[in-house]
Design an enzyme around this catalytic site. Structure first.
Site, PDB file in Angstrom:
ATOM      1  N   GLY A  53       9.867  54.417  13.311  1.00 30.80           N
ATOM      2  CA  GLY A  53       9.814  55.320  12.165  1.00 30.80           C
ATOM      3  C   GLY A  53      10.885  55.055  11.111  1.00 30.80           C
ATOM      4  O   GLY A  53      10.628  55.113   9.910  1.00 30.80           O
ATOM      5  N   SER A  54      12.083  54.750  11.549  1.00 34.01           N
ATOM      6  CA  SER A  54      13.179  54.575  10.589  1.00 34.01           C
ATOM      7  C   SER A  54      13.479  53.105  10.313  1.00 34.01           C
ATOM      8  O   SER A  54      14.483  52.793   9.663  1.00 34.01           O
ATOM      9  CB  SER A  54      14.440  55.246  11.155  1.00 34.01           C
ATOM     10  OG  SER A  54      14.824  54.621  12.369  1.00 34.01           O
ATOM     11  N   ASP A  96       3.799  56.389  17.677  1.00 29.18           N
ATOM     12  CA  ASP A  96       5.029  55.606  17.505  1.00 29.18           C
ATOM     13  C   ASP A  96       6.006  55.882  18.643  1.00 29.18           C
ATOM     14  O   ASP A  96       7.027  55.217  18.759  1.00 29.18           O
ATOM     15  CB  ASP A  96       5.680  55.966  16.157  1.00 29.18           C
ATOM     16  CG  ASP A  96       6.863  55.065  15.814  1.00 29.18           C
ATOM     17  OD1 ASP A  96       6.740  53.828  15.990  1.00 29.18           O
ATOM     18  OD2 ASP A  96       7.915  55.572  15.376  1.00 29.18           O
ATOM     19  N   ILE A 122      10.767  66.414   8.106  1.00 33.85           N
ATOM     20  CA  ILE A 122       9.764  65.342   8.170  1.00 33.85           C
ATOM     21  C   ILE A 122       8.352  65.920   8.013  1.00 33.85           C
ATOM     22  O   ILE A 122       7.522  65.362   7.280  1.00 33.85           O
ATOM     23  CB  ILE A 122       9.924  64.526   9.476  1.00 33.85           C
ATOM     24  CG1 ILE A 122      11.304  63.837   9.467  1.00 33.85           C
ATOM     25  CG2 ILE A 122       8.812  63.486   9.615  1.00 33.85           C
ATOM     26  CD1 ILE A 122      11.711  63.156  10.764  1.00 33.85           C
ATOM     27  N   ARG A 167       8.399  62.707  19.317  1.00 35.28           N
ATOM     28  CA  ARG A 167       8.930  62.345  20.623  1.00 35.28           C
ATOM     29  C   ARG A 167       7.799  62.255  21.640  1.00 35.28           C
ATOM     30  O   ARG A 167       6.898  63.121  21.656  1.00 35.28           O
ATOM     31  CB  ARG A 167       9.929  63.404  21.106  1.00 35.28           C
ATOM     32  CG  ARG A 167      11.282  63.354  20.408  1.00 35.28           C
ATOM     33  CD  ARG A 167      12.046  62.081  20.739  1.00 35.28           C
ATOM     34  NE  ARG A 167      13.326  61.973  20.093  1.00 35.28           N
ATOM     35  CZ  ARG A 167      13.580  61.249  18.987  1.00 35.28           C
ATOM     36  NH1 ARG A 167      12.614  60.585  18.389  1.00 35.28           N
ATOM     37  NH2 ARG A 167      14.802  61.181  18.503  1.00 35.28           N
ATOM     38  N   GLU A 212       9.781  55.219  27.061  1.00 36.80           N
ATOM     39  CA  GLU A 212      10.153  54.066  26.220  1.00 36.80           C
ATOM     40  C   GLU A 212      11.319  53.309  26.851  1.00 36.80           C
ATOM     41  O   GLU A 212      12.210  53.948  27.422  1.00 36.80           O
ATOM     42  CB  GLU A 212      10.566  54.571  24.828  1.00 36.80           C
ATOM     43  CG  GLU A 212       9.439  55.251  24.119  1.00 36.80           C
ATOM     44  CD  GLU A 212       9.882  55.868  22.783  1.00 36.80           C
ATOM     45  OE1 GLU A 212      10.975  55.509  22.291  1.00 36.80           O
ATOM     46  OE2 GLU A 212       9.143  56.707  22.267  1.00 36.80           O
ATOM     47  N   HIS A 244       8.140  52.712  18.283  1.00 38.89           N
ATOM     48  CA  HIS A 244       9.197  53.641  17.834  1.00 38.89           C
ATOM     49  C   HIS A 244       9.969  53.036  16.654  1.00 38.89           C
ATOM     50  O   HIS A 244      11.168  52.744  16.770  1.00 38.89           O
ATOM     51  CB  HIS A 244      10.145  53.995  18.987  1.00 38.89           C
ATOM     52  CG  HIS A 244      10.907  55.276  18.728  1.00 38.89           C
ATOM     53  ND1 HIS A 244      11.304  56.139  19.714  1.00 38.89           N
ATOM     54  CD2 HIS A 244      11.348  55.836  17.570  1.00 38.89           C
ATOM     55  CE1 HIS A 244      11.961  57.167  19.199  1.00 38.89           C
ATOM     56  NE2 HIS A 244      12.002  56.991  17.884  1.00 38.89           N
TER      57      HIS A 244
HETATM   58  C1  DGY Z   1      15.542  59.413  15.383  1.00 38.47           C
HETATM   59  O1  DGY Z   1      16.356  59.202  14.490  1.00 38.47           O
HETATM   60  O2  DGY Z   1      15.572  60.432  16.071  1.00 38.47           O
HETATM   61  C2  DGY Z   1      14.537  58.350  15.628  1.00 38.47           C
HETATM   62  O3  DGY Z   1      13.467  58.790  16.380  1.00 38.47           O
HETATM   63  C3  DGY Z   1      15.200  57.186  16.310  1.00 38.47           C
HETATM   64  O4  DGY Z   1      15.623  57.563  17.587  1.00 38.47           O
END
Ligand code: DGY
Length: 321
Positions: A288-289, A263, A159, A239, A268, A286
């Site tokens: 991101g995906s 994010d 990433i 994280r 959480e 949260h």
């Molecule tokens: C991941 O895939 O680790 C994302 O942060 C979702 O938990």
């Protein structure tokens, strides 16, 4: 006979359709189950496999109570801090994650955080939703320019590298720190800095892409925030455990940081309300995906892992071997 699967979280329609077609599953779309319900359903149905996400803390206590007939547990996430891998190995339970498929979307969202924080996106949006109604003076409500700035990337894994690739399009000078320098072709022109303090001192914008867990816990704290240049921008899409949130709030309040784009959070899904009360935070839950394409790809990758193991083949993304 189809293999039995428990899906302990809600999944996109196409993933649910594949679960329904290939598995005997009481809840093919998944539903949010806590650890107790998950263990109970696995036992009642004599399930062969579990599909879950990071909402489920897969610690030793839970893993030790997973019935023997469960051969594989696939988390729909790249991160696996919620899993006690040593306990899974001791129990000989194959556990898999979903690397690669969420790299692009997480990097895209990091750019959103950088832009949103630097360009005061949520404040401008609030103005519009309140009806706008008056022009701003030339010196009013100014953000910070992103193009051409020095971007510090903490963690040059998949990433981090995808963020570097995008930042090149903004003409940024890119620095990174990582346990080791990456190969030149992976560094994409980014300059290696051996340690975090060295990186922070040179970054206008810093973005975290390191793993969670004890080795990175609170790596951003009062001491490390103080190393950033005055008016720096802080971004975290990795994280929440990496950041001492009280120190972050203090740095945002004092003006040492111009803004933060976040994010992920310590606790959480409960967010420290002081972060939400600050004008100079750009906050996402949260996500991101969270695109149709990526959540589908994650679900499919997890199912590919389960199908492989149940067919007697090696897992594609095992967390231990
Ligand atoms: C991941 O895939 O680790 C994302 O942060 C979702 O938990």
């Amino acid at each position: 006979m189809k293999p039995r699967l428990i899906a302990s979280r809600q999944f996109p329609d196409s993933v649910a359709a594949r679960i329904g077609a290939e598995f005997d599953c009481p809840f093919p779309a998944g539903r949010d189950m806590d650890a107790e319900e998950t263990i109970r359903r696995l036992s009642e149905t004599k399930a062969d496999a579990l599909l879950f996400t990071s909402h489920l803390k897969f610690d030793k206590d839970v893993i030790d109570r997973i019935p023997e007939h469960v051969k594989v547990a696939a988390t729909c996430s790249v991160g696996f801090e919620h899993i006690d891998v040593a306990a899974a190995r001791a129990r000989r339970l194959v556990v898999t994650n979903t690397p690669d498929v969420l790299t692009d979307c997480t990097a895209d969202l990091t750019m959103l955080l950088i832009l949103g924080a630097c360009r005061r996106a949520h404040e401008y949006e609030a103005v519009m939703r309140a009806g706008w109604g008056r022009g701003f003076g030339m010196g009013e409500m100014l953000g910070r320019k992103v193009s051409g700035k020095r971007l510090g990337i903490v963690g040059m894994g998949r990433i981090g590298r995808a963020v570097a690739q995008r930042a090149r399009g903004f003409g940024m000078t890119i620095l990174y720190t990582n346990p080791r320098a990456v190969a030149a072709e992976d560094a994409l022109g980014a300059m290696f800095v051996a340690d975090l303090p060295g990186l922070l001192g040179q970054s206008d914008i810093v973005t975290l892409h390191a793993r969670g867990g004890p080795s990175t816990a609170n790596m951003m704290n009062a001491e490390t925030f103080a190393l950033l240049p005055e008016g720096a921008v802080f971004v975290n899409a990795s994280r929440g455990s990496l950041v001492d949130e009280a120190a972050l709030i203090a740095a945002l309040t004092s003006g040492r940081l111009f803004a933060a784009g976040l994010d992920v959070y310590h606790n959480e899904p409960a967010v420290d309300r002081r972060l939400a009360a600050l004008p100079n935070t750009f906050l996402l839950p949260h996500m991101g995906s969270a695109t149709v394409e990526t959540r589908t790809a994650m679900g499919m990758r997890a199912l590919d892992n389960i199908a492989a193991v149940l067919a007697g083949r090696p897992a594609i993304d095992p967390l231990w071997s």
